[in-house]
Design a protein around this motif. Sequence first.
Motif, PDB file in Angstrom:
ATOM      1  N   GLN A  18      29.652  48.943  41.635  1.00 32.47           N
ATOM      2  CA  GLN A  18      28.914  48.369  40.513  1.00 32.47           C
ATOM      3  C   GLN A  18      29.790  47.469  39.667  1.00 32.47           C
ATOM      4  OE1 GLN A  18      28.035  52.190  38.662  1.00 32.47           O
ATOM      5  NE2 GLN A  18      29.301  51.621  36.898  1.00 32.47           N
ATOM      6  N   TYR A  19      31.111  47.624  39.764  1.00 28.10           N
ATOM      7  CA  TYR A  19      32.006  46.835  38.926  1.00 28.10           C
ATOM      8  C   TYR A  19      32.069  45.381  39.355  1.00 28.10           C
ATOM      9  CZ  TYR A  19      33.214  51.559  37.638  1.00 28.10           C
ATOM     10  OH  TYR A  19      33.133  52.872  37.226  1.00 28.10           O
ATOM     11  N   LEU A  20      31.478  45.066  40.508  1.00 29.01           N
ATOM     12  CA  LEU A  20      31.405  43.681  40.956  1.00 29.01           C
ATOM     13  C   LEU A  20      30.188  42.964  40.371  1.00 29.01           C
ATOM     14  CD1 LEU A  20      32.358  44.243  44.696  1.00 29.01           C
ATOM     15  CD2 LEU A  20      33.793  43.212  42.915  1.00 29.01           C
ATOM     16  N   THR A  21      29.015  43.521  40.594  1.00 25.64           N
ATOM     17  CA  THR A  21      27.781  42.831  40.221  1.00 25.64           C
ATOM     18  C   THR A  21      27.068  43.442  39.025  1.00 25.64           C
ATOM     19  OG1 THR A  21      26.439  44.218  41.676  1.00 25.64           O
ATOM     20  CG2 THR A  21      27.416  42.229  42.643  1.00 25.64           C
ATOM     21  N   GLY A  22      27.462  44.642  38.644  1.00 27.17           N
ATOM     22  CA  GLY A  22      26.746  45.380  37.618  1.00 27.17           C
ATOM     23  C   GLY A  22      25.707  46.310  38.186  1.00 27.17           C
ATOM     24  N   MET A  58      52.644  45.800  41.079  1.00 28.84           N
ATOM     25  CA  MET A  58      51.753  45.993  39.938  1.00 28.84           C
ATOM     26  C   MET A  58      50.448  46.563  40.447  1.00 28.84           C
ATOM     27  SD  MET A  58      50.319  42.220  38.789  1.00 28.84           S
ATOM     28  CE  MET A  58      49.072  41.348  39.772  1.00 28.84           C
ATOM     29  N   TRP A  59      49.875  47.461  39.640  1.00 28.02           N
ATOM     30  CA  TRP A  59      48.549  47.971  39.921  1.00 28.02           C
ATOM     31  C   TRP A  59      47.498  46.988  39.417  1.00 28.02           C
ATOM     32  CZ3 TRP A  59      52.010  52.078  38.347  1.00 28.02           C
ATOM     33  CH2 TRP A  59      52.167  53.100  39.289  1.00 28.02           C
ATOM     34  N   LEU A  60      46.465  46.773  40.229  1.00 30.95           N
ATOM     35  CA  LEU A  60      45.326  45.934  39.854  1.00 30.95           C
ATOM     36  C   LEU A  60      44.087  46.826  39.866  1.00 30.95           C
ATOM     37  CD1 LEU A  60      44.097  43.166  39.217  1.00 30.95           C
ATOM     38  CD2 LEU A  60      44.092  42.674  41.669  1.00 30.95           C
ATOM     39  N   ALA A  61      43.699  47.293  38.668  1.00 34.73           N
ATOM     40  CA  ALA A  61      42.647  48.303  38.535  1.00 34.73           C
ATOM     41  C   ALA A  61      41.275  47.659  38.405  1.00 34.73           C
ATOM     42  CB  ALA A  61      42.930  49.177  37.318  1.00 34.73           C
ATOM     43  N   THR A  62      40.304  48.256  39.102  1.00 34.90           N
ATOM     44  CA  THR A  62      38.926  47.768  39.038  1.00 34.90           C
ATOM     45  C   THR A  62      37.971  48.743  38.361  1.00 34.90           C
ATOM     46  OG1 THR A  62      38.453  48.648  41.240  1.00 34.90           O
ATOM     47  CG2 THR A  62      39.246  46.385  41.111  1.00 34.90           C
ATOM     48  N   VAL A  63      38.349  50.026  38.246  1.00 34.45           N
ATOM     49  CA  VAL A  63      37.439  50.999  37.642  1.00 34.45           C
ATOM     50  C   VAL A  63      37.125  50.578  36.205  1.00 34.45           C
ATOM     51  CG1 VAL A  63      39.312  52.548  36.858  1.00 34.45           C
ATOM     52  CG2 VAL A  63      37.011  53.463  37.285  1.00 34.45           C
ATOM     53  N   ALA A  64      35.832  50.592  35.874  1.00 35.87           N
ATOM     54  CA  ALA A  64      35.357  50.186  34.550  1.00 35.87           C
ATOM     55  C   ALA A  64      35.814  48.778  34.195  1.00 35.87           C
ATOM     56  CB  ALA A  64      35.811  51.182  33.483  1.00 35.87           C
ATOM     57  N   THR A 118      38.330  33.431  41.833  1.00 36.66           N
ATOM     58  CA  THR A 118      39.298  32.689  41.026  1.00 36.66           C
ATOM     59  C   THR A 118      40.146  33.636  40.188  1.00 36.66           C
ATOM     60  OG1 THR A 118      37.905  30.715  40.933  1.00 36.66           O
ATOM     61  CG2 THR A 118      39.543  30.970  39.184  1.00 36.66           C
ATOM     62  N   GLU A 119      39.511  34.639  39.572  1.00 38.61           N
ATOM     63  CA  GLU A 119      40.251  35.611  38.780  1.00 38.61           C
ATOM     64  C   GLU A 119      41.223  36.417  39.652  1.00 38.61           C
ATOM     65  OE1 GLU A 119      37.222  36.660  35.055  1.00 38.61           O
ATOM     66  OE2 GLU A 119      37.738  38.194  36.543  1.00 38.61           O
ATOM     67  N   LEU A 120      40.762  36.814  40.839  1.00 35.23           N
ATOM     68  CA  LEU A 120      41.610  37.607  41.727  1.00 35.23           C
ATOM     69  C   LEU A 120      42.840  36.816  42.156  1.00 35.23           C
ATOM     70  CD1 LEU A 120      42.095  40.164  43.408  1.00 35.23           C
ATOM     71  CD2 LEU A 120      40.655  39.153  45.198  1.00 35.23           C
ATOM     72  N   LEU A 121      42.630  35.572  42.547  1.00 32.08           N
ATOM     73  CA  LEU A 121      43.758  34.758  42.996  1.00 32.08           C
ATOM     74  C   LEU A 121      44.727  34.484  41.854  1.00 32.08           C
ATOM     75  CD1 LEU A 121      42.163  32.185  45.482  1.00 32.08           C
ATOM     76  CD2 LEU A 121      42.948  34.524  45.858  1.00 32.08           C
ATOM     77  N   ALA A 122      44.218  34.383  40.646  1.00 31.66           N
ATOM     78  CA  ALA A 122      45.105  34.182  39.500  1.00 31.66           C
ATOM     79  C   ALA A 122      46.036  35.376  39.313  1.00 31.66           C
ATOM     80  CB  ALA A 122      44.277  33.939  38.232  1.00 31.66           C
ATOM     81  N   TYR A 123      45.531  36.576  39.547  1.00 37.04           N
ATOM     82  CA  TYR A 123      46.400  37.755  39.461  1.00 37.04           C
ATOM     83  C   TYR A 123      47.472  37.727  40.546  1.00 37.04           C
ATOM     84  CZ  TYR A 123      43.970  40.392  35.813  1.00 37.04           C
ATOM     85  OH  TYR A 123      43.461  40.834  34.607  1.00 37.04           O
ATOM     86  N   LEU A 124      47.107  37.336  41.752  1.00 33.48           N
ATOM     87  CA  LEU A 124      48.100  37.239  42.820  1.00 33.48           C
ATOM     88  C   LEU A 124      49.150  36.199  42.482  1.00 33.48           C
ATOM     89  CD1 LEU A 124      45.824  37.446  46.009  1.00 33.48           C
ATOM     90  CD2 LEU A 124      46.947  39.311  44.771  1.00 33.48           C
ATOM     91  N   ARG A 179      38.691  47.474  34.410  1.00 35.16           N
ATOM     92  CA  ARG A 179      39.911  47.594  33.610  1.00 35.16           C
ATOM     93  C   ARG A 179      40.731  46.301  33.653  1.00 35.16           C
ATOM     94  NH1 ARG A 179      45.309  47.420  32.073  1.00 35.16           N
ATOM     95  NH2 ARG A 179      45.720  49.182  30.692  1.00 35.16           N
ATOM     96  N   ASP A 180      41.000  45.805  34.872  1.00 38.38           N
ATOM     97  CA  ASP A 180      41.730  44.550  35.032  1.00 38.38           C
ATOM     98  C   ASP A 180      40.846  43.466  35.634  1.00 38.38           C
ATOM     99  OD1 ASP A 180      44.195  45.643  34.136  1.00 38.38           O
ATOM    100  OD2 ASP A 180      44.642  46.401  36.141  1.00 38.38           O
ATOM    101  N   TRP A 181      40.131  43.853  36.703  1.00 38.91           N
ATOM    102  CA  TRP A 181      39.384  42.856  37.474  1.00 38.91           C
ATOM    103  C   TRP A 181      38.154  43.493  38.093  1.00 38.91           C
ATOM    104  CZ3 TRP A 181      37.720  42.664  42.481  1.00 38.91           C
ATOM    105  CH2 TRP A 181      37.228  41.431  42.912  1.00 38.91           C
ATOM    106  N   PRO A 182      37.044  42.752  38.238  1.00 38.13           N
ATOM    107  CA  PRO A 182      36.755  41.493  37.542  1.00 38.13           C
ATOM    108  C   PRO A 182      36.737  41.707  36.026  1.00 38.13           C
ATOM    109  CG  PRO A 182      35.109  41.949  39.266  1.00 38.13           C
ATOM    110  CD  PRO A 182      35.897  43.200  39.063  1.00 38.13           C
ATOM    111  N   SER A 183      36.868  40.655  35.267  1.00 35.96           N
ATOM    112  CA  SER A 183      36.927  40.796  33.817  1.00 35.96           C
ATOM    113  C   SER A 183      35.654  41.392  33.254  1.00 35.96           C
ATOM    114  CB  SER A 183      37.209  39.440  33.161  1.00 35.96           C
ATOM    115  OG  SER A 183      36.215  38.487  33.518  1.00 35.96           O
ATOM    116  N   LYS A 184      34.556  41.228  33.972  1.00 39.91           N
ATOM    117  CA  LYS A 184      33.285  41.868  33.626  1.00 39.91           C
ATOM    118  C   LYS A 184      32.406  41.847  34.861  1.00 39.91           C
ATOM    119  CE  LYS A 184      31.282  37.588  31.762  1.00 39.91           C
ATOM    120  NZ  LYS A 184      30.666  36.972  30.558  1.00 39.91           N
TER     121      LYS A 184
END
Length: 428
Positions: free
Chosen positions: A121-125, A60-66, A83-89, A68-73
């Motif tokens: 920027q998708y990590l911290t804003g 499965m692809w786990l997308a971070t751009v914008a 926690t979110e990342l490990l939940a996907y794994l 999209r999947d992770w982080p949720s915001k």
Amino acid sequence: MSRRGFAAAAAAGLSGLITAGPAMAAPTSGAGGGPPRGGGAPRGDGVPPRRAATGALRGMWLATVANRDWPSKPGLTADQQRTELLAYLDTAVERRLNAVIFQVRPTADALWPSPHEPWSQYLTGTQGKDPGWDPLGTAVEEAHARGLELHAWFNPYRVANHTDPSRLVATHPARVHPDWIVPYGSKLYYNPGLPEVRSFVQDAMLDAVQKYAVDAVHWDDYFYPYPVAGEEFDDDAAYAEHGGQFPDRAAWRRDNINLLVRETAARIKQVRPAAMFGISPFGVWRNAATDPLGSDTRAGVQTYDDLYADTRTWVREHWIDYICPQLYWNIGFAAADYAKLVPWWAAVASGSGTGLYVGEALYKAGDPAQPEAWQDPAELSKHLTLAKDHPEVGGHVFFSAKEVVADRNGAMARVVADHYQQPAGSTR
């Protein structure tokens, strides 16, 4: 529009895209020639060694751009992000998958401490702000602890989803070297025609490969950008300086991408010999109406002509370890029929030594905006059933992680029930 949404529109000839006109048949090797894989010997049979004895790829692809999947915001705490990342794994394991393709360089940035590019920027804003932990390092360690492969997914040339360099952090290479960038289609791109750009983007990606035990380097479908009506990609100066030996600009552009592929392949082998190199292109190389070697499709975009990505040559010449074409259309779709594209790609891969995995549009399943076929929870399962008739197909990858979790109409559960009854390590 997401890359997957854009791809679907392109295949249907939508969004003002026009099918490329008649052209000469493509050569069987890349423009400019040169030895496969930058001169290095092909690496095995296209099957990652950790999976060679255990069966097909289930990814499965786990997308971070914008986000999209992770982080949720953006702006979550380090603990929340982890926690979110490990939940996907964990979800990948629950769905009996064996690989996660994790986007770690979405827009000329990094999800690891890179000496070449800023924190994403998708990590911290805030671009360049340290998130307080190492997402890629954690992903590799935790994926392997769960028996999952971790493929590091990079986008080579996209710089920003806007055209204002002043919005980039002051130390960003695109600001330090403003001559490297081209605004096009409301985005900023590095210019693939500049040798110094080609060298830099390799350095930026290979830093992660050297530091982490990734199982593969993975690229998506962006090379030269998708065509935008009424706009031209301004590489006149680079073409004037570097394109003199080529018959036309298109041949020069294809050679630029071929060089990036071959050089990166050779460098991966030097830095981490066990790591694979895979690419997930748009699913149509050329239509048969354009080239007799092409597929029985009527796609509005052809990678050879519009993205200058000669995907067929990469496979036939075994410059890469695997290809994962995005076959994001249903069985029977007129412009690009899944049932016609799978055998075409299987024939291309046959005897090449290059592994073939199929990119699957899980995101379409149950989406009311999609054709009727995608409302059937069995559509994706039918894809896997069809692919079993083609031994060249070594597995499937689902776009994307958010839909693997949500499973809007039960399509993923149906795939698991019909095809993944055995644990992920077993053969089909």
